[in-house]
Scaffold this motif. Structure first.
Motif, mmCIF file in Angstrom:
data_model
loop_
_atom_site.group_PDB
_atom_site.id
_atom_site.type_symbol
_atom_site.label_atom_id
_atom_site.label_comp_id
_atom_site.label_asym_id
_atom_site.label_seq_id
_atom_site.Cartn_x
_atom_site.Cartn_y
_atom_site.Cartn_z
ATOM 1 N N CYS A 293 9.260 17.688 23.245
ATOM 2 C CA CYS A 293 8.278 16.871 21.997
ATOM 3 C C CYS A 293 9.152 15.526 21.409
ATOM 4 C CB CYS A 293 8.234 17.839 20.732
ATOM 5 S SG CYS A 293 7.319 19.832 20.749
ATOM 6 N N ASN A 294 10.251 15.694 21.863
ATOM 7 C CA ASN A 294 10.307 14.135 20.869
ATOM 8 C C ASN A 294 10.100 13.109 22.051
ATOM 9 O OD1 ASN A 294 11.794 15.068 18.843
ATOM 10 N ND2 ASN A 294 13.452 15.394 19.221
ATOM 11 N N LEU A 295 10.193 13.051 23.120
ATOM 12 C CA LEU A 295 10.197 12.591 24.261
ATOM 13 C C LEU A 295 8.344 12.213 24.190
ATOM 14 C CD1 LEU A 295 11.843 13.865 27.096
ATOM 15 C CD2 LEU A 295 12.794 11.889 26.212
ATOM 16 N N ILE A 296 7.402 13.286 23.746
ATOM 17 C CA ILE A 296 6.572 13.298 23.687
ATOM 18 C C ILE A 296 6.193 12.347 22.974
ATOM 19 C CG2 ILE A 296 4.145 14.339 23.625
ATOM 20 C CD1 ILE A 296 5.294 16.714 24.797
ATOM 21 N N LEU A 297 6.333 12.324 22.074
ATOM 22 C CA LEU A 297 6.235 11.657 20.672
ATOM 23 C C LEU A 297 6.774 10.325 20.377
ATOM 24 C CD1 LEU A 297 6.975 13.995 17.408
ATOM 25 C CD2 LEU A 297 4.600 13.588 18.141
#
Length: 273
Positions: free
Chosen positions: A247-251
């Motif tokens: 999720c951090n990579l997506i954000l």
């Protein structure tokens, strides 16, 4: 005085004189004994011995009762041991699980079919077949299946393979009970379209899959990327760690920051072990 002595002598003589009995009296006693018989005593036969309420009391013979004291040194009895019930005795019926096969997984399914069904047939005693008309794999329990839960485990095992996981990783679902598969889409985290979505998927995978492998090794999970869907196989706590990193990579977080956080997470996991 003379008269008194005569009365006493007459009384004494009357008492000592035997009374003659006739033979008819003995016959009457014998007939009365025959009429009574050897059966239970009737109330009408014991009218003279009955009380005011008409209840007849007869003596009863009681055998000697021996009372043994319990010894304190005796070991208590052991619990009974019963064999486990078979699924047939538990009332299990024939059940069927159908797992659809997506077009992109048809070729890998054909290539690894024998190795895929081997643990299901040999160890779990399930019946497996490929339904070409429905394009689905069908599983059914048999009379030799030891546990009813094996059917659901086999269905989860085949479903994980259809999601893109390797057969060696899917076997862990059959052996362990605390493994799960969680799926989510990139759009659930952030609305992306077109090239932005493609770049996000590439950022999750990394160059030659470097980022994906780093997340898998640090969190002890397995990740499958299917277009814009992400599937994670592992335990509940490990899935949470891998999901947070993705999720951090997506954000939009830089991969370097994600790597740094993964190093800290991997150190904590090693300290727990």
């Amino acid at each position: 005085m003379a008269s008194t002595k005569k009365v006493a002598e007459a009384t004494k003589q009357a008492v000592e004189t035997p009374i003659p009995m006739q033979d008819d009296d003995d016959d009457d006693l014998a007939d009365e004994h025959d009429q009574q018989g050897y059966g239970p005593v009737r109330r009408k036969d014991q009218k003279g011995a009955a009380d005011a309420n008409g209840i007849v009391f007869q003596p009863a013979e009681v055998e000697d009762v021996v009372i043994e004291a319990a010894e304190e040194d005796d070991v208590p009895y052991s619990k009974p041991e019963f064999a486990a019930l078979t699924p047939k005795q538990q009332g299990a019926r024939k059940q069927l699980r159908r797992v659809p096969v997506p077009p992109r997984r048809m070729t890998p399914l054909k290539a690894s079919w024998m190795s895929l069904i081997q643990p299901l047939v040999e160890h779990m005693k399930l019946q497996v077949r490929m339904n070409t008309k429905r394009r689905a794999v069908e599983l059914r329990n048999s009379n030799d299946t030891e546990d009813i839960a094996y059917l659901q485990k086999g269905a989860d095992y085949m479903k994980a393979f259809m999601l893109g996981f390797d057969q060696a990783d899917c076997v862990a679902l059959l052996r362990l009970d605390d493994l799960f598969v969680e799926s989510f889409e990139v759009k659930d985290v952030k609305r992306l379209q077109g090239d932005h979505l493609s770049r996000c998927i590439g950022r999750i995978a990394g160059k030659d899959g470097k980022t994906k492998y780093a997340i898998e090794n640090a969190t002890r999970t397995r990740i499958s990327l299917c277009d814009d869907k992400v599937h994670i196989l592992g335990s509940f706590a490990n899935i949470r760690l891998a999901r947070d990193s993705i999720c951090n990579l997506i954000l939009g977080s830089a991969p370097g920051k994600v790597y740094t956080k993964l190093r800290t997470v991997s150190k904590r996991l090693q300290e727990r072990l």
